[in-house]
Design an enzyme around this catalytic site. Structure first.
Site, short mmCIF file in Angstrom:
data_model
loop_
_atom_site.label_atom_id
_atom_site.label_comp_id
_atom_site.label_asym_id
_atom_site.label_seq_id
_atom_site.Cartn_x
_atom_site.Cartn_y
_atom_site.Cartn_z
N TYR A 142 -26.38 10.42 -3.82
CA TYR A 142 -26.60 11.85 -3.61
C TYR A 142 -25.65 12.60 -4.51
O TYR A 142 -24.44 12.31 -4.53
CB TYR A 142 -26.37 12.22 -2.14
CG TYR A 142 -26.51 13.70 -1.85
CD1 TYR A 142 -25.38 14.49 -1.61
CD2 TYR A 142 -27.77 14.30 -1.80
CE1 TYR A 142 -25.52 15.85 -1.34
CE2 TYR A 142 -27.90 15.66 -1.52
CZ TYR A 142 -26.77 16.43 -1.29
OH TYR A 142 -26.89 17.77 -1.03
N ASP A 237 -20.12 10.39 -10.88
CA ASP A 237 -20.03 11.45 -9.87
C ASP A 237 -18.92 11.05 -8.87
O ASP A 237 -19.14 10.25 -7.97
CB ASP A 237 -21.37 11.64 -9.15
CG ASP A 237 -21.27 12.70 -8.08
OD1 ASP A 237 -22.31 13.04 -7.47
OD2 ASP A 237 -20.16 13.22 -7.85
N LYS A 265 -14.68 18.68 -3.52
CA LYS A 265 -14.05 18.32 -2.25
C LYS A 265 -12.52 18.42 -2.28
O LYS A 265 -11.97 19.52 -2.20
CB LYS A 265 -14.54 16.94 -1.82
CG LYS A 265 -16.08 16.95 -1.53
CD LYS A 265 -16.58 15.63 -1.05
CE LYS A 265 -18.10 15.58 -1.04
NZ LYS A 265 -18.71 16.09 0.20
P1 KE4 Z 1 -21.64 19.93 -2.62
O1 KE4 Z 1 -22.65 20.74 -3.41
O2 KE4 Z 1 -22.11 19.65 -1.20
O3 KE4 Z 1 -20.23 20.52 -2.72
O4 KE4 Z 1 -21.47 18.52 -3.34
C1 KE4 Z 1 -22.62 17.73 -3.56
C2 KE4 Z 1 -22.20 16.28 -3.74
C3 KE4 Z 1 -22.19 15.74 -5.01
N1 KE4 Z 1 -21.81 14.45 -5.21
C4 KE4 Z 1 -21.41 13.67 -4.17
C5 KE4 Z 1 -21.00 12.25 -4.44
C6 KE4 Z 1 -21.41 14.18 -2.85
O5 KE4 Z 1 -21.03 13.38 -1.82
C7 KE4 Z 1 -21.81 15.51 -2.62
C8 KE4 Z 1 -21.87 16.12 -1.23
N2 KE4 Z 1 -21.61 15.25 -0.14
C9 KE4 Z 1 -22.23 15.58 1.12
C10 KE4 Z 1 -21.77 14.55 2.16
N3 KE4 Z 1 -22.33 13.30 1.94
C11 KE4 Z 1 -21.93 16.98 1.55
C12 KE4 Z 1 -22.22 17.27 3.01
C13 KE4 Z 1 -23.41 18.18 3.18
O6 KE4 Z 1 -24.38 18.07 2.39
O7 KE4 Z 1 -23.37 18.98 4.16
#
Ligand code: KE4
Length: 425
Positions: A142, A237, A265
């Site tokens: 993801y 990523d 994060k």
């Molecule tokens: P954000 O757009 O949510 O800040 O980041 C996206 C993203 C990109 N790459 C990786 C490896 C990630 O884990 C994420 C976002 N992680 C999720 C949790 N697995 C965010 C939680 C959510 O979607 O509410």
């Protein structure tokens, strides 16, 4: 009706599903989400004053625990000078210098406001630099919710059974080749079938969005080799793993140099931040220097930068990685012992402060084997722990996180609760 129930009813009137991010909705584990009014250290306090030991850590940022006094003070000090200037500010320079110091693969870096923006921008940059259109991603990984990447996506997309989101035009989806993780033959076939057409490969080098999955020995170096051979941009990523598993992320642990890396994060200290960076010859294709446009009203926001700088400086000062791994191993051993005492098949992949719990006897090494985990049993385990005061991610397809604040009595108590919950499942 509890306060959380009341808040959820009100939220559902105005916010789709009552949440601002789908995975929070508890739909795959059942029940209704609790609302949190405060967080400190390893503990969340709900609207109904329940205290929960938190293994989600706001999905990764809270490596020092919630509301750390040093990060709080840094935000307060920055706040004295205002919240946003819309101009370059000194914090951005300090953040750029810190990231480049920790990540030797970064010759240049651009700040943005989320992991989604970071990966979306990195993909666009890879396409603009190579003048190719196709990208490769991996089933279960993801990378946020930009159109090109919501194909066989993990995290909330997988949790809710729509890894291929509606609303993504077929013409977009055609440009995204999805491969199984940990499969070198699939890489060979994809490059052979798309000669000179692959702009970039984006991967979570350690997957954290289909549960926690680490690569087979040699897989990442093979990926580096084949992308270099074909002039394809390799994008790590590390939004989740950057600063989480080592100061320099997985690329430090595995001694691999990607062409671009995305971060998020932890570098925001709990405030909205993303970043992407890497080779200067690629990054200099970004506006205002080059033809690839990317922008953001709040990119490099002073409060977010101040929080992230404080978080990264704390990591340097404390160097907590050995202690975090010991906490992760303690939790892993507790789950294995309790499950084995019941003859319950379980896998607990763990490295440092990341882990996940799969109820299966098959070692989990990709999307397919992750789906063989018993998600219904996970849901029962999730609620058994929650009832006793331990909060895991409300999905069988997420990673768990530990912070330095879990040390001592907290991890001991959490392991007791987990053991009791497994025993009574
Ligand atoms: P954000 O757009 O949510 O800040 O980041 C996206 C993203 C990109 N790459 C990786 C490896 C990630 O884990 C994420 C976002 N992680 C999720 C949790 N697995 C965010 C939680 C959510 O979607 O509410």
């Amino acid at each position: 009706m509890t306060l959380s129930e009341n808040l959820f009813e009100r939220a559902k009137q105005l916010i789709p599903g009552g949440v601002n991010s789908p995975v929070r909705a508890f739909r795959s584990v059942g029940g209704a989400p609790f609302f949190v009014k405060s967080a400190r250290g390893a503990t969340l306090t709900t609207a109904d004053d329940r205290e929960l030991i938190d293994f989600v850590c706001t999905w990764g940022p809270a490596i020092h625990g919630h509301n750390h006094p040093v990060i709080k003070a840094a935000i307060a000090a920055a706040l004295e000078n205002g919240t946003s200037f819309g101009t370059p500010n000194p914090y951005e320079v300090e953040m750029a210098e810190l990231i480049v110091k920790f990540f030797p693969s970064f010759q240049k870096v651009r700040m943005c406001n989320s992991g989604t923006e970071a990966t979306m921008s990195a993909i666009r940059l890879a396409r603009g630099f190579t003048k190719r259109d196709k990208i490769i991603k991996f089933a279960g990984c993801y990378h946020g919710h930009s159109d090109s990447l919501l194909i066989k996506a993990g995290s909330g997309a997988l949790t809710h059974g729509n890894p291929d989101s509606a609303g993504v035009p077929a013409s977009f989806a055609r440009e995204t080749v999805v491969l199984p993780y940990n499969d070198c033959a699939a890489l060979d076939a994809a490059f052979a079938a798309n000669p000179g057409q692959i702009a970039g490969v984006i991967i979570e080098p350690y997957c954290g969005n289909v549960g926690f999955i680490m690569p087979d020995a040699g897989y990442l170096s093979y990926l580096r080799e084949i992308t270099a051979k074909h002039g394809t941009i390799l994008i790590f990523d590390e939004v989740m793993t950057g600063f989480r598993l080592a100061p320099g992320g997985v690329q430090e642990l595995e001694s691999i140099t990607p062409d671009l890396t995305t971060l998020g994060k932890i570098i925001g200290g709990g405030l909205p931040v993303g970043a992407f960076g890497g080779r200067a010859d690629i990054m200099d294709h970004l506006a205002p220097l080059g033809p690839v446009y990317q922008a953001g009203t709040l990119s490099g926001n002073p409060l977010a930068m101040a929080a992230g700088i404080a978080s990264l400086k704390l990591l340097t000062e404390l160097n907590p990685y050995g202690r975090l791994d010991a906490l992760g191993r303690q939790l892993r051993e507790a789950v294995l012992a309790a499950a084995q005492a019941k003859g319950m098949p379980v896998q607990v992949p763990q490295r440092g402060s990341m882990f996940s719990i799969f109820f299966t006897d098959t070692p989990v090494r990709d999307y397919t084997t992750a789906l063989q985990g018993d998600a219904k049993l996970f849901a029962r385990f999730f609620h058994a722990c929650l009832e006793r005061g331990v909060y895991f991610a409300p999905s069988a397809y997420e990673a768990g996180f530990l912070s330095t604040a879990h040390a001592g009595h907290t991890i001991d108590r959490a392991c007791e609760i987990i053991t009791q919950s497994l025993r009574e499942l």
